[in-house]
Write a protein that holds these residues in place. Structure first.
Motif, PDB file in Angstrom:
ATOM      1  N   ASP A 124      61.035  42.208  57.588  1.00  0.00           N
ATOM      2  CA  ASP A 124      60.980  43.640  57.891  1.00  0.00           C
ATOM      3  C   ASP A 124      59.932  44.382  57.074  1.00  0.00           C
ATOM      4  N   THR A 125      58.726  43.805  57.074  1.00  0.00           N
ATOM      5  CA  THR A 125      57.530  44.496  56.599  1.00  0.00           C
ATOM      6  C   THR A 125      56.698  44.851  57.817  1.00  0.00           C
ATOM      7  N   LEU A 126      56.177  46.078  57.853  1.00  0.00           N
ATOM      8  CA  LEU A 126      55.464  46.556  59.037  1.00  0.00           C
ATOM      9  C   LEU A 126      54.190  45.755  59.277  1.00  0.00           C
ATOM     10  N   VAL A 127      54.026  45.290  60.503  1.00  0.00           N
ATOM     11  CA  VAL A 127      52.777  44.672  60.950  1.00  0.00           C
ATOM     12  C   VAL A 127      51.915  45.714  61.648  1.00  0.00           C
ATOM     13  N   GLN A 128      52.526  46.444  62.596  1.00  0.00           N
ATOM     14  CA  GLN A 128      51.814  47.535  63.264  1.00  0.00           C
ATOM     15  C   GLN A 128      52.792  48.407  64.025  1.00  0.00           C
ATOM     16  N   VAL A 129      52.382  49.638  64.273  1.00  0.00           N
ATOM     17  CA  VAL A 129      53.102  50.520  65.183  1.00  0.00           C
ATOM     18  C   VAL A 129      52.525  50.274  66.571  1.00  0.00           C
ATOM     19  N   LEU A 130      53.346  49.847  67.517  1.00  0.00           N
ATOM     20  CA  LEU A 130      52.844  49.547  68.855  1.00  0.00           C
ATOM     21  C   LEU A 130      52.317  50.816  69.513  1.00  0.00           C
ATOM     22  N   SER A 131      51.253  50.655  70.272  1.00  0.00           N
ATOM     23  CA  SER A 131      50.633  51.817  70.918  1.00  0.00           C
ATOM     24  C   SER A 131      51.382  52.244  72.173  1.00  0.00           C
ATOM     25  N   GLY A 132      52.284  51.429  72.638  1.00  0.00           N
ATOM     26  CA  GLY A 132      53.070  51.779  73.828  1.00  0.00           C
ATOM     27  C   GLY A 132      54.408  51.083  73.774  1.00  0.00           C
ATOM     28  N   ASP A 133      54.882  50.653  74.941  1.00  0.00           N
ATOM     29  CA  ASP A 133      56.183  49.994  75.011  1.00  0.00           C
ATOM     30  C   ASP A 133      56.074  48.560  75.521  1.00  0.00           C
ATOM     31  N   THR A 134      54.912  47.933  75.288  1.00  0.00           N
ATOM     32  CA  THR A 134      54.705  46.555  75.723  1.00  0.00           C
ATOM     33  C   THR A 134      54.021  45.781  74.609  1.00  0.00           C
ATOM     34  N   LEU A 135      54.452  44.540  74.413  1.00  0.00           N
ATOM     35  CA  LEU A 135      53.870  43.658  73.407  1.00  0.00           C
ATOM     36  C   LEU A 135      53.475  42.348  74.067  1.00  0.00           C
ATOM     37  N   ASP A 136      52.255  41.866  73.764  1.00  0.00           N
ATOM     38  CA  ASP A 136      51.843  40.528  74.193  1.00  0.00           C
ATOM     39  C   ASP A 136      52.277  39.559  73.101  1.00  0.00           C
TER      40      ASP A 136
ATOM     41  N   LEU B 105      62.143  53.625  66.257  1.00  0.00           N
ATOM     42  CA  LEU B 105      62.242  54.730  65.299  1.00  0.00           C
ATOM     43  C   LEU B 105      62.118  56.051  66.041  1.00  0.00           C
ATOM     44  N   SER B 106      63.188  56.856  65.971  1.00  0.00           N
ATOM     45  CA  SER B 106      63.178  58.224  66.493  1.00  0.00           C
ATOM     46  C   SER B 106      62.827  59.145  65.329  1.00  0.00           C
ATOM     47  N   TYR B 107      61.886  60.056  65.527  1.00  0.00           N
ATOM     48  CA  TYR B 107      61.425  60.860  64.390  1.00  0.00           C
ATOM     49  C   TYR B 107      60.898  62.211  64.867  1.00  0.00           C
ATOM     50  N   GLN B 108      60.820  63.143  63.931  1.00  0.00           N
ATOM     51  CA  GLN B 108      60.170  64.429  64.173  1.00  0.00           C
ATOM     52  C   GLN B 108      58.997  64.581  63.223  1.00  0.00           C
ATOM     53  N   GLY B 109      58.017  65.354  63.651  1.00  0.00           N
ATOM     54  CA  GLY B 109      56.818  65.513  62.837  1.00  0.00           C
ATOM     55  C   GLY B 109      55.879  64.345  63.041  1.00  0.00           C
ATOM     56  N   SER B 110      55.246  63.879  61.936  1.00  0.00           N
ATOM     57  CA  SER B 110      54.326  62.739  61.980  1.00  0.00           C
ATOM     58  C   SER B 110      54.895  61.606  61.133  1.00  0.00           C
ATOM     59  N   LEU B 111      54.541  60.375  61.504  1.00  0.00           N
ATOM     60  CA  LEU B 111      55.021  59.220  60.748  1.00  0.00           C
ATOM     61  C   LEU B 111      54.407  59.194  59.354  1.00  0.00           C
ATOM     62  N   VAL B 112      55.197  58.740  58.413  1.00  0.00           N
ATOM     63  CA  VAL B 112      54.754  58.578  57.034  1.00  0.00           C
ATOM     64  C   VAL B 112      55.017  57.127  56.627  1.00  0.00           C
ATOM     65  N   GLY B 113      54.041  56.486  55.972  1.00  0.00           N
ATOM     66  CA  GLY B 113      54.209  55.106  55.537  1.00  0.00           C
ATOM     67  C   GLY B 113      54.056  54.103  56.658  1.00  0.00           C
ATOM     68  N   ASP B 114      53.295  54.461  57.688  1.00  0.00           N
ATOM     69  CA  ASP B 114      53.149  53.574  58.843  1.00  0.00           C
ATOM     70  C   ASP B 114      51.929  52.659  58.721  1.00  0.00           C
ATOM     71  N   GLN B 115      51.538  52.332  57.500  1.00  0.00           N
ATOM     72  CA  GLN B 115      50.436  51.403  57.295  1.00  0.00           C
ATOM     73  C   GLN B 115      50.979  49.975  57.247  1.00  0.00           C
ATOM     74  N   PRO B 116      50.229  49.010  57.785  1.00  0.00           N
ATOM     75  CA  PRO B 116      50.659  47.607  57.726  1.00  0.00           C
ATOM     76  C   PRO B 116      50.960  47.192  56.290  1.00  0.00           C
ATOM     77  N   GLY B 117      52.034  46.414  56.135  1.00  0.00           N
ATOM     78  CA  GLY B 117      52.446  45.960  54.817  1.00  0.00           C
ATOM     79  C   GLY B 117      53.506  46.819  54.168  1.00  0.00           C
ATOM     80  N   THR B 118      53.844  47.973  54.763  1.00  0.00           N
ATOM     81  CA  THR B 118      54.874  48.853  54.205  1.00  0.00           C
ATOM     82  C   THR B 118      56.263  48.326  54.557  1.00  0.00           C
ATOM     83  N   PRO B 119      57.183  48.263  53.604  1.00  0.00           N
ATOM     84  CA  PRO B 119      58.560  47.875  53.946  1.00  0.00           C
ATOM     85  C   PRO B 119      59.153  48.852  54.959  1.00  0.00           C
ATOM     86  N   LEU B 120      59.921  48.324  55.870  1.00  0.00           N
ATOM     87  CA  LEU B 120      60.512  49.148  56.914  1.00  0.00           C
ATOM     88  C   LEU B 120      61.296  50.315  56.324  1.00  0.00           C
ATOM     89  N   SER B 121      61.980  50.080  55.210  1.00  0.00           N
ATOM     90  CA  SER B 121      62.815  51.113  54.602  1.00  0.00           C
ATOM     91  C   SER B 121      62.001  52.280  54.048  1.00  0.00           C
TER      92      SER B 121
END
Length: 382
Positions: free
Chosen positions: A231-243, A257-273
């Motif tokens: 559960d370390t972030l690889v990437q935020v998918l650009s849509g709802d489909t993954l190859d 992830l349901s959220y308001q505003g803008s994502l924070v900590g969404d860089q690859p390598g960031t722990p999901l928590s």
């Protein structure tokens, strides 16, 4: 019994109301005799319901929709009397009615559920803005569910009736509810578009598209996060489909992830928590979709598919590796990617029982690696 729409008694017949007994279409002579008889019978008061009159309307609590009719109040039109004009949607008849009051908070929709008992027939509901006021909604048998547009912070009157021209009084359960509040963020559940929460795929150079869907009850933005097994972030998918064919071999997780505003900590390598948002809330899905990606290039798929077997039998995991496979090691993970067994050497040519910690119902990821082959399967746990 007569049909709805009313009737005019023929000449020589008459009708009257005595207490709760409606006497109709009697010959005049019989009617007079009945009057004399009733005048000589001692009168005893009827056990009328406490909310028989609108002025004594009973308060209704507002519930969540899932709690109706279970949290409703029991009522009856038995021994009730008519208080008020006939309902606007059913003007013909004599109506036994009981009354309720409901205070609306900030909501704009009121749901009413009327569950009739075995005796009551030709029942109905009318909603008014006050005793003797304007009718807001009205309906009768067989309607039992009402969804009514209302004004917030307003008190309404609810009338339950039996039309004794066409039916019998009796008991019922009445339940009022308003829609559940819409959450600011709702991670909810995510699944593939085929309804799965775990997928096995073979990396063979051919596109392997996996569609993802979310079931959030919030209008907030929603993102799908591709993570490692840990559960370390690889990437935020650009849509709802993954190859899935683009993944490295191993176990991967997709979280919602349901959220308001803008994502924070969404860089690859960031722990999901550590991933959140600049808004008032951010909520992960109830669990991830697990993807098991295996290297398939250079492996004889027919041979690899027959190199091993695994199944759940009488409370144990049973694994068999073919006798031609040579050296083989076994690994077992749960659907969240947590290792239950890693790199255990396993005998070939026979079924081997595998002891594991106590497991909940679901599935296990069983992987066997040997000389020149890699094999994996999802094994259901009953």
């Amino acid at each position: 019994m007569v049909s709805k729409g009313g009737f005019i008694p023929p000449f020589g017949f008459c009708h009257a109301v005595f207490g709760n007994n409606f006497v109709r279409m009697l010959p005049v002579r019989t009617f007079v005799i009945l009057v004399v008889f009733l005048l000589n019978v001692p009168f005893s008061g009827l056990a009328q319901p406490a909310n028989d009159e609108c002025a004594n309307a009973q308060s209704l609590a507002l519930n969540s929709p899932v709690d109706c009719p279970f949290n409703g109040v029991s009522g009856t039109t038995l021994d009730a009397t008519q208080d008020g004009s006939p309902p606007i949607c059913d003007p013909d008849g004599v109506f036994l009615d009981v009354w309720y009051t409901v205070d609306i908070g900030p909501d704009t929709v009121l749901n009413l559920f009327l569950q009739p008992g075995p005796q009551i027939t030709d029942y109905g509901i009318e909603v008014l803005d006050a005793c003797g006021g304007n009718s807001i909604a009205c309906g009768f048998t067989p309607q039992v569910i009402y969804s009514i547009e209302v004004q917030p912070f307003t008190t309404y009157i609810v009338r339950v009736t039996t039309n004794t021209d066409f039916g019998d009084p009796g008991g019922f359960v009445l339940c009022a509810s308003v829609p559940d509040p819409i959450p600011d963020c709702d991670g909810a559940v995510i699944k593939t578009t085929t309804g799965e929460t775990s997928v096995s795929t073979c990396i063979d150079g051919l596109a392997d598209l996996i569609g993802i869907q979310q079931f959030s009850g919030s209008p907030a933005p929603y993102a799908f996060l591709l993570c490692t097994e840990g559960d370390t972030l690889v990437q935020v998918l650009s849509g709802d489909t993954l190859d899935a064919d683009t993944l490295a071999a191993g176990i991967h997780h997709i979280w919602g992830l349901s959220y308001q505003g803008s994502l924070v900590g969404d860089q690859p390598g960031t722990p999901l928590s550590d991933i959140g948002s600049t808004g008032v809330c951010a909520e992960l899905s109830n669990g991830p979709i697990m993807i098991l990606a295996d290297l398939c290039n250079g492996i004889d798929s027919d041979r690899s598919s027959s190199e091993a077997e695994a199944l759940w039998h009488e409370g144990e995991l049973m694994v068999r590796v073919s006798g031609r496979s040579g050296h083989a090691v076994l690994s077992v993970h749960d659907l969240l990617g947590r290792p239950l067994l890693l790199g255990r050497p396993i005998s070939t040519g026979t079924w081997t029982p595998v002891s594991l910690p106590e497991l909940a119902r679901g599935a296990l990821v069983v992987r066997v690696q040997g000389d020149g082959f890699a094999w994996s399967r999802l094994v259901p746990v009953p």
